[in-house]
Design an enzyme around this catalytic site. Structure first.
Site, PDB file in Angstrom:
ATOM      1  N   HIS A 233      11.940 -56.206   6.685  1.00  0.00           N
ATOM      2  CA  HIS A 233      11.140 -56.383   7.916  1.00  0.00           C
ATOM      3  C   HIS A 233      10.323 -57.268   7.933  1.00  0.00           C
ATOM      4  O   HIS A 233       9.770 -58.151   7.015  1.00  0.00           O
ATOM      5  CB  HIS A 233      10.386 -54.888   8.025  1.00  0.00           C
ATOM      6  CG  HIS A 233       9.226 -54.629   6.932  1.00  0.00           C
ATOM      7  ND1 HIS A 233       7.894 -55.159   6.986  1.00  0.00           N
ATOM      8  CD2 HIS A 233       9.427 -54.017   5.816  1.00  0.00           C
ATOM      9  CE1 HIS A 233       7.440 -54.803   6.034  1.00  0.00           C
ATOM     10  NE2 HIS A 233       8.192 -54.085   5.148  1.00  0.00           N
TER      11      HIS A 233
ATOM     12  N   ASP B 280       7.461 -57.657   9.822  1.00  0.00           N
ATOM     13  CA  ASP B 280       5.722 -57.466  10.083  1.00  0.00           C
ATOM     14  C   ASP B 280       5.157 -57.225   8.875  1.00  0.00           C
ATOM     15  O   ASP B 280       5.741 -56.792   7.781  1.00  0.00           O
ATOM     16  CB  ASP B 280       5.655 -56.334  10.991  1.00  0.00           C
ATOM     17  CG  ASP B 280       6.201 -54.872  10.491  1.00  0.00           C
ATOM     18  OD1 ASP B 280       7.086 -54.930   9.846  1.00  0.00           O
ATOM     19  OD2 ASP B 280       5.469 -53.936  10.550  1.00  0.00           O
TER      20      ASP B 280
ATOM     21  N   ASP C  37       5.395 -58.065   1.101  1.00  0.00           N
ATOM     22  CA  ASP C  37       5.921 -56.772   1.729  1.00  0.00           C
ATOM     23  C   ASP C  37       5.821 -57.264   3.471  1.00  0.00           C
ATOM     24  O   ASP C  37       4.922 -56.908   4.063  1.00  0.00           O
ATOM     25  CB  ASP C  37       4.761 -55.872   1.372  1.00  0.00           C
ATOM     26  CG  ASP C  37       5.280 -54.477   2.231  1.00  0.00           C
ATOM     27  OD1 ASP C  37       6.486 -54.414   2.741  1.00  0.00           O
ATOM     28  OD2 ASP C  37       4.528 -53.477   2.453  1.00  0.00           O
TER      29      ASP C  37
ATOM     30  N   GLU D 165       7.981 -52.166  10.765  1.00  0.00           N
ATOM     31  CA  GLU D 165       8.268 -51.189   9.736  1.00  0.00           C
ATOM     32  C   GLU D 165       6.798 -50.622   9.517  1.00  0.00           C
ATOM     33  O   GLU D 165       6.808 -49.451   9.074  1.00  0.00           O
ATOM     34  CB  GLU D 165       8.850 -51.635   8.549  1.00  0.00           C
ATOM     35  CG  GLU D 165       9.112 -50.862   7.432  1.00  0.00           C
ATOM     36  CD  GLU D 165       8.384 -50.706   6.697  1.00  0.00           C
ATOM     37  OE1 GLU D 165       8.486 -49.782   5.675  1.00  0.00           O
ATOM     38  OE2 GLU D 165       7.265 -51.251   6.605  1.00  0.00           O
ATOM     39  N   GLU D 166       5.814 -51.345   9.255  1.00  0.00           N
ATOM     40  CA  GLU D 166       4.749 -50.925   8.889  1.00  0.00           C
ATOM     41  C   GLU D 166       3.841 -49.876   9.619  1.00  0.00           C
ATOM     42  O   GLU D 166       3.014 -49.333   9.146  1.00  0.00           O
ATOM     43  CB  GLU D 166       3.764 -52.097   8.649  1.00  0.00           C
ATOM     44  CG  GLU D 166       4.109 -53.244   7.727  1.00  0.00           C
ATOM     45  CD  GLU D 166       4.329 -52.477   6.239  1.00  0.00           C
ATOM     46  OE1 GLU D 166       3.524 -51.655   5.893  1.00  0.00           O
ATOM     47  OE2 GLU D 166       4.446 -53.311   5.291  1.00  0.00           O
TER      48      GLU D 166
ATOM     49  N   ASP E  11      12.685 -53.811   0.327  1.00  0.00           N
ATOM     50  CA  ASP E  11      11.332 -53.462   0.335  1.00  0.00           C
ATOM     51  C   ASP E  11      10.640 -52.614  -0.732  1.00  0.00           C
ATOM     52  O   ASP E  11       9.407 -52.198  -0.351  1.00  0.00           O
ATOM     53  CB  ASP E  11      11.359 -52.768   1.592  1.00  0.00           C
ATOM     54  CG  ASP E  11      10.037 -52.501   2.359  1.00  0.00           C
ATOM     55  OD1 ASP E  11       9.009 -53.463   1.887  1.00  0.00           O
ATOM     56  OD2 ASP E  11       9.831 -51.704   3.417  1.00  0.00           O
TER      57      ASP E  11
ATOM     58  N   HIS F 248      -0.478 -54.276   0.978  1.00  0.00           N
ATOM     59  CA  HIS F 248      -1.253 -54.201   2.064  1.00  0.00           C
ATOM     60  C   HIS F 248      -2.736 -54.534   1.741  1.00  0.00           C
ATOM     61  O   HIS F 248      -3.908 -53.979   2.473  1.00  0.00           O
ATOM     62  CB  HIS F 248      -1.256 -52.791   2.294  1.00  0.00           C
ATOM     63  CG  HIS F 248      -0.276 -52.260   2.950  1.00  0.00           C
ATOM     64  ND1 HIS F 248      -0.058 -50.959   3.348  1.00  0.00           N
ATOM     65  CD2 HIS F 248       1.073 -52.822   2.962  1.00  0.00           C
ATOM     66  CE1 HIS F 248       1.449 -51.005   3.939  1.00  0.00           C
ATOM     67  NE2 HIS F 248       2.065 -51.972   3.320  1.00  0.00           N
TER      68      HIS F 248
END
Length: 409
Positions: free
Chosen positions: A77, A79, A140, A174-175, A197, A379
């Site tokens: 992904h 994002d 990520d 995705e997030e 991922d 994150h």
């Protein structure tokens, strides 16, 4: 461009998704990165390259075998998480990490320390890509994208390695749990795929939480507090009563492994109206259904207790445990296991305490386990990725392609 250079270029793009965004992708800046990737894949000579209006980018590396091999896909992904800024990422490489504290920003005393992040000690002697302490890194899942693209470059430059038709898929959002919603599985055209991922080196995952969201809305009755006896219904106090009735030992901070939980993610309110937001998680489908039922019944009990107000529970399923769709296709796990080992590390099969696009894709007809991308502490400002882990992930993609071809020879 080598793997590290490619990754460092990718993290220069701000691709943070947003739950407040309208449409897909949720933020226009994700399309900027998608267009860059499309141009890059075109320059690399891939075929069947498509980028739709929603930010889903697909491409093909044609087979080089003379025999029929199933088409396999690799997905990542674009994002980054809304939880921490991804703008103006300033990465640097800590070469041959010595096991001590890593000062990200001396002026503001922002440090990544093994005393708080003991996983650092598993990577002593390796080269770690870190942030400057003011943004997340974006491993990520830009590490996953870089590893997939670099694997394609590797396969093109090593034609002696047999492989079938390889499909690449890069998606937005995705997030925020929307990455697979508009993913066109039929157009992607694979028998199975892998999301790149995951986290630590060697991890392979084909189990994840069943997931639901719950919003508890309490409507009270506001009366002047000097004359409220027997009349007022304070929505905030009812909300507090709801929270107090939830199991205190079934939260994210008190559970691990296959243990499920209720997670309070937001609360707001006044005397007149209050709202609580929860996410509900469990690997076991029956226990998952029981958790949702418990929340619903608790709201009903409070409604009966306070008939002058309103207590409602709005519960929505988000995704389910992909094991249901993978366990009768364990050859795809066997191939990935052998590929990880062939890339030079033990395979560690574990359950995801979270979700993945692969879970939703599996229920859309595309079995899709998750493979490590190498990053850690996602994150947040302490995110890092070892260069060596990225190299192993890239080689895992190469080995999956090769082993799949050899299996069907």
């Amino acid at each position: 461009m080598n793997l590290v250079e490619r990754f460092l270029k990718y993290v220069s793009f701000d691709t943070q998704s947003s739950e407040e965004g309208q449409g897909c992708p949720s933020t226009p800046k994700q399309m900027v990165f998608a267009q860059y990737l499309k141009d890059e894949l075109t320059a690399l000579g891939l075929e069947d390259i498509t980028l739709d209006e929603h930010g889903y980018l697909f491409a093909t590396l044609p087979a080089n075998t003379e025999w029929d091999v199933p088409t396999v896909g690799f997905i990542a992904h674009m994002d980054t998480s809304p939880d921490c800024s991804g703008r103006d990422v300033k990465p640097r490489i800590v070469e041959k990490y010595d096991g001590g504290d890593i000062v990200l920003c001396a002026e503001e005393q922002i440090v990544t320390s093994p005393s708080r992040f003991p996983e650092l000690l598993d990577h002593v002697g390796e080269d770690l890509i870190v942030t400057d302490g003011h943004t997340l890194l974006g491993a990520d899942d830009k590490a996953g994208i870089a590893e997939i693209v670099q694997a394609v470059v590797y396969l093109k430059s090593h034609p002696e390695i047999p492989h079938g038709r390889i499909r690449i898929g890069f998606n937005p959002d995705e997030e925020i749990g929307m990455g697979a919603h508009l993913f066109d599985v039929e157009r992607f055209g694979c028998e199975w795929a892998y999301t790149m991922d995951g986290s630590e080196t060697g991890e392979l995952e084909f189990e994840n939480f069943n997931a639901a969201s719950a919003r508890i809305v309490i409507k009270g009755l506001n009366v002047h507090p000097g004359y409220a006896k027997g009349k007022m219904l304070n929505a905030c106090r009812v909300a507090a009563e709801f929270m107090a009735a939830m199991p205190a030992d079934e939260t994210p901070e008190t559970t691990e492994g296959y243990e499920g939980f209720y997670h309070l993610t937001g609360m707001k309110g006044s005397v007149e109206e209050a709202a609580l937001s929860y996410i509900i998680r469990d690997h076991d489908r029956a226990k998952f259904e029981a958790r949702k039922q418990f929340v619903s019944e608790l709201a009903s009990r409070l409604q009966a207790k306070y008939p002058t107000g309103s207590v409602t529970a709005e519960i929505s399923d988000q995704y389910y445990n992909m094991r249901e769709k993978v366990e009768d296709k364990m050859h795809i796990i066997d191939i990935a296991t052998r590929a990880i080992e062939a890339a030079g590390m033990p395979c560690r099969i574990k359950a995801i305490r979270g979700g993945t696009d692969g879970a939703q894709l599996s229920f859309k007809g595309l079995p899709c386990p998750n493979i490590f991308a190498g990053g850690l502490n996602f994150h947040g400002r302490n995110e890092f990725v070892p260069v060596q882990s990225m190299e192993k992930a890239m080689m895992t993609v190469v080995k999956i392609a090769e082993l799949t071809a050899l299996k069907y020879k």
